[in-house]
Write a protein that holds these residues in place. Structure first.
Motif, PDB file in Angstrom:
ATOM      1  N   GLY A  35      -0.697  17.307  -5.368  1.00  0.00           N
ATOM      2  CA  GLY A  35      -0.272  18.124  -6.468  1.00  0.00           C
ATOM      3  C   GLY A  35      -0.867  19.466  -6.437  1.00  0.00           C
ATOM      4  N   SER A  36      -0.424  20.257  -7.045  1.00  0.00           N
ATOM      5  CA  SER A  36      -0.959  21.944  -6.979  1.00  0.00           C
ATOM      6  C   SER A  36      -2.324  21.878  -7.716  1.00  0.00           C
ATOM      7  CB  SER A  36       0.101  22.515  -7.923  1.00  0.00           C
ATOM      8  OG  SER A  36       1.278  22.673  -7.491  1.00  0.00           O
ATOM      9  N   PHE A  37      -2.653  20.972  -8.884  1.00  0.00           N
ATOM     10  CA  PHE A  37      -3.972  21.001  -9.302  1.00  0.00           C
ATOM     11  C   PHE A  37      -4.303  22.481  -9.746  1.00  0.00           C
ATOM     12  CE2 PHE A  37      -3.748  17.142  -6.442  1.00  0.00           C
ATOM     13  CZ  PHE A  37      -3.838  16.158  -7.540  1.00  0.00           C
ATOM     14  N   MET A  39       6.973  27.528  -3.730  1.00  0.00           N
ATOM     15  CA  MET A  39       7.685  27.973  -4.993  1.00  0.00           C
ATOM     16  C   MET A  39       6.810  28.503  -5.971  1.00  0.00           C
ATOM     17  SD  MET A  39      10.364  26.963  -3.125  1.00  0.00           S
ATOM     18  CE  MET A  39      11.765  27.025  -4.169  1.00  0.00           C
ATOM     19  N   LYS A  40       5.569  28.093  -5.532  1.00  0.00           N
ATOM     20  CA  LYS A  40       4.723  28.448  -6.934  1.00  0.00           C
ATOM     21  C   LYS A  40       3.712  29.586  -6.451  1.00  0.00           C
ATOM     22  CE  LYS A  40       4.678  24.144  -9.489  1.00  0.00           C
ATOM     23  NZ  LYS A  40       4.027  22.983  -9.857  1.00  0.00           N
ATOM     24  N   ASN A  41       3.177  30.194  -7.734  1.00  0.00           N
ATOM     25  CA  ASN A  41       2.215  31.290  -7.566  1.00  0.00           C
ATOM     26  C   ASN A  41       0.925  30.619  -8.076  1.00  0.00           C
ATOM     27  OD1 ASN A  41       0.846  33.776  -6.731  1.00  0.00           O
ATOM     28  ND2 ASN A  41       2.060  35.015  -8.573  1.00  0.00           N
ATOM     29  N   PRO A  42      -0.051  29.996  -7.274  1.00  0.00           N
ATOM     30  CA  PRO A  42      -1.009  29.695  -7.884  1.00  0.00           C
ATOM     31  C   PRO A  42      -2.177  30.557  -8.569  1.00  0.00           C
ATOM     32  CG  PRO A  42      -1.403  29.395  -5.632  1.00  0.00           C
ATOM     33  CD  PRO A  42       0.071  30.132  -5.949  1.00  0.00           C
TER      34      PRO A  42
END
Ligand code: PNS
Length: 165
Positions: A8-10, A40-43
């Motif tokens: 997961g990104s968590f 695809m995500k910008n944490p």
């Protein structure tokens, strides 16, 4: 030894993630919580911060380790010899995306099964984005995240979002 991966990104870890990790740790000899670098995500939190928070939230679970996966999950699962990918399933809205990923991962690597744990009812609606959104508006996020990392998350949300209220 039966190894499961909880990917997961968590960003950040929530009570919902913690619940799934705890339950998975009872089912497998070892659970590897894998912080996935999602292109695809910008944490909002760095990988190191996310790892540190998961470590705090899962301390006391002797068979849980935390790691990073910066490539394809299927390759990672194969490399570490895991036989299962554990996912928490919340509402019906999760299903289509999760089903797609499970089938893709199975095609990429046939040696592991994706297993879905039904989320606990109190975490049905919970997500990392919801936590960040509530925090950004100065709301109380304490019902949603492990108490031991509450201050870490609040501090970071203040830095990033400079709460709107
Ligand atoms: O917590 P998230 O962001 O919903 O988790 C999604 C995650 C990290 C499990 C998914 O994006 C993933 O597996 N990423 C690793 C890269 C990969 O293998 N992508 C193809 C998945 S079929």
């Amino acid at each position: 030894m039966r190894i499961a991966v909880c990917p997961g990104s968590f960003d950040p870890v929530t009570n919902g993630h913690k619940d799934i990790i705890y339950r998975a740790s009872k089912l497998f000899d070892r659970v590897v919580v894998s912080v996935t670098v999602n292109v695809m995500k910008n944490p909002s939190f760095t990988v190191v911060e996310r790892i540190q928070m998961i470590e705090k939230a899962t301390s006391g679970l002797g068979n849980v380790v935390i790691d990073v996966c910066d490539g394809l999950l299927a390759d990672y699962v194969k490399r570490i010899g895991a036989c299962a990918i554990i996912k928490g399933l919340r509402a019906v809205s999760d299903f289509e995306y999760e089903f797609q990923m499970a089938l893709a991962n199975k095609t990429l690597y046939d040696g592991a099964e994706t297993l879905f744990l039904t989320t606990s009812s109190e975490n049905m609606y919970l997500s990392s984005s919801l936590v960040k959104q509530i925090g950004a508006y100065g709301g109380d996020i304490s019902p949603f995240v492990p108490e031991c990392i509450l201050e870490d998350i609040k501090r970071r949300i203040v830095e990033i979002y400079k709460p709107i209220n």
